[in-house]
Design a protein around this motif. Structure first.
Motif, PDB file in Angstrom:
ATOM      1  N   ALA A 122     -42.254  59.190 100.439  1.00 30.16           N
ATOM      2  CA  ALA A 122     -43.578  59.804 100.414  1.00 30.16           C
ATOM      3  C   ALA A 122     -43.864  60.413 101.785  1.00 30.16           C
ATOM      4  CB  ALA A 122     -44.636  58.771 100.070  1.00 30.16           C
ATOM      5  N   PRO A 123     -44.510  61.557 101.805  1.00 26.86           N
ATOM      6  CA  PRO A 123     -44.834  62.171 103.095  1.00 26.86           C
ATOM      7  C   PRO A 123     -45.853  61.345 103.879  1.00 26.86           C
ATOM      8  CG  PRO A 123     -45.825  63.417 101.285  1.00 26.86           C
ATOM      9  CD  PRO A 123     -44.988  62.332 100.673  1.00 26.86           C
ATOM     10  N   GLY A 124     -45.735  61.368 105.185  1.00 24.78           N
ATOM     11  CA  GLY A 124     -46.704  60.667 106.034  1.00 24.78           C
ATOM     12  C   GLY A 124     -46.445  59.181 106.096  1.00 24.78           C
ATOM     13  N   GLN A 125     -47.441  58.465 106.524  1.00 26.29           N
ATOM     14  CA  GLN A 125     -47.349  57.014 106.655  1.00 26.29           C
ATOM     15  C   GLN A 125     -47.528  56.362 105.287  1.00 26.29           C
ATOM     16  OE1 GLN A 125     -46.944  55.097 109.428  1.00 26.29           O
ATOM     17  NE2 GLN A 125     -46.750  56.777 110.860  1.00 26.29           N
ATOM     18  N   ASP A 126     -46.479  55.744 104.770  1.00 25.02           N
ATOM     19  CA  ASP A 126     -46.540  55.077 103.479  1.00 25.02           C
ATOM     20  C   ASP A 126     -45.756  53.777 103.597  1.00 25.02           C
ATOM     21  OD1 ASP A 126     -46.217  54.182 100.826  1.00 25.02           O
ATOM     22  OD2 ASP A 126     -46.242  56.222 100.051  1.00 25.02           O
ATOM     23  N   VAL A 132     -36.425  50.705  97.378  1.00 20.30           N
ATOM     24  CA  VAL A 132     -35.434  51.111  96.384  1.00 20.30           C
ATOM     25  C   VAL A 132     -35.757  50.471  95.031  1.00 20.30           C
ATOM     26  CG1 VAL A 132     -32.979  51.063  95.770  1.00 20.30           C
ATOM     27  CG2 VAL A 132     -33.668  51.346  98.166  1.00 20.30           C
ATOM     28  N   ALA A 133     -35.746  51.301  93.992  1.00 22.44           N
ATOM     29  CA  ALA A 133     -35.884  50.826  92.616  1.00 22.44           C
ATOM     30  C   ALA A 133     -34.551  51.059  91.913  1.00 22.44           C
ATOM     31  CB  ALA A 133     -36.993  51.598  91.894  1.00 22.44           C
ATOM     32  N   VAL A 134     -34.273  50.254  90.884  1.00 24.32           N
ATOM     33  CA  VAL A 134     -33.074  50.434  90.079  1.00 24.32           C
ATOM     34  C   VAL A 134     -33.515  50.951  88.717  1.00 24.32           C
ATOM     35  CG1 VAL A 134     -30.989  49.363  89.156  1.00 24.32           C
ATOM     36  CG2 VAL A 134     -31.995  48.499  91.289  1.00 24.32           C
ATOM     37  N   GLU A 162     -42.345  61.034  93.919  1.00 27.10           N
ATOM     38  CA  GLU A 162     -42.037  60.600  95.277  1.00 27.10           C
ATOM     39  C   GLU A 162     -40.674  59.914  95.376  1.00 27.10           C
ATOM     40  OE1 GLU A 162     -43.792  61.702  97.644  1.00 27.10           O
ATOM     41  OE2 GLU A 162     -45.605  62.266  96.572  1.00 27.10           O
ATOM     42  N   TYR A 163     -40.096  59.566  94.220  1.00 31.26           N
ATOM     43  CA  TYR A 163     -38.766  58.964  94.215  1.00 31.26           C
ATOM     44  C   TYR A 163     -37.691  60.032  94.372  1.00 31.26           C
ATOM     45  CZ  TYR A 163     -39.968  54.230  92.579  1.00 31.26           C
ATOM     46  OH  TYR A 163     -40.432  52.943  92.457  1.00 31.26           O
TER      47      TYR A 163
END
Length: 170
Positions: A122-126, A132-134, A162-163
């Protein structure tokens, strides 16, 4: 957690997950999802999302558990879902294994088309950046076991934009 056979080995980041488990995850492609197990509280049936999600692909079980903000453990054929979960006797909650979940049930019996690792970017501070998702994709759709920032999530359908998808098989 009192789960028989569960000895998590947490890693952080896409490359570590791919290096440790990418080949075995890819080799699940072409197998059918024959069952799954989640831990639920006996009293109200709520999912205990801190515990591993166990997916059975025709006798090959993958055990996925997210922890903290960015740690992921993937185990293979170690958890005994027939054993009682211990250590909760003095608690107000009684956890137990369950093979019921409306999100996963439609995929039982389906042939796994491919497996991907999804990296949250994701852009910026996140706070979730880099988690990681499977993802498991079938002809009927897909689901993923993601990081809910210190617990597992189960998401069905197309992933959030965002992924970033990194295919392992298919």
């Amino acid at each position: 957690m009192g789960i028989s056979g569960f000895e998590p080995d947490f890693v952080v980041g896409l490359e570590a997950v791919r290096e440790d488990h990418g080949l075995r995850l890819a080799q699940l492609g072409g197998r059918r999802l024959s069952g799954f197990a989640l831990v639920r509280f006996v009293d109200d049936g709520d999912w205990f999302a801190d515990c591993p999600v166990v997916l059975d692909f025709e006798g090959v079980r993958v055990e996925i558990c997210h922890w903290k903000f960015d740690e992921l453990s993937i185990g293979w054929n170690t958890i005994d879902t027939t054993a009682a979960i211990t250590g909760w006797e003095d608690s107000d909650f009684t956890p137990a294994w369950s093979g019921a979940d409306v999100r996963l049930e439609p995929y039982v019996g389906q042939l796994l088309r491919d497996v991907s690792l999804l990296e949250w970017r994701a852009p910026g501070q996140d706070l979730a950046d880099g988690t990681v998702a499977v993802e498991f994709a079938f002809d009927a759709g897909c689901f993923r076991i993601g990081n809910g920032l210190d617990e597992n999530t189960i998401e069905v359908g197309e992933p959030d934009p965002e992924y970033v998808k990194h295919r392992l098989s298919g």
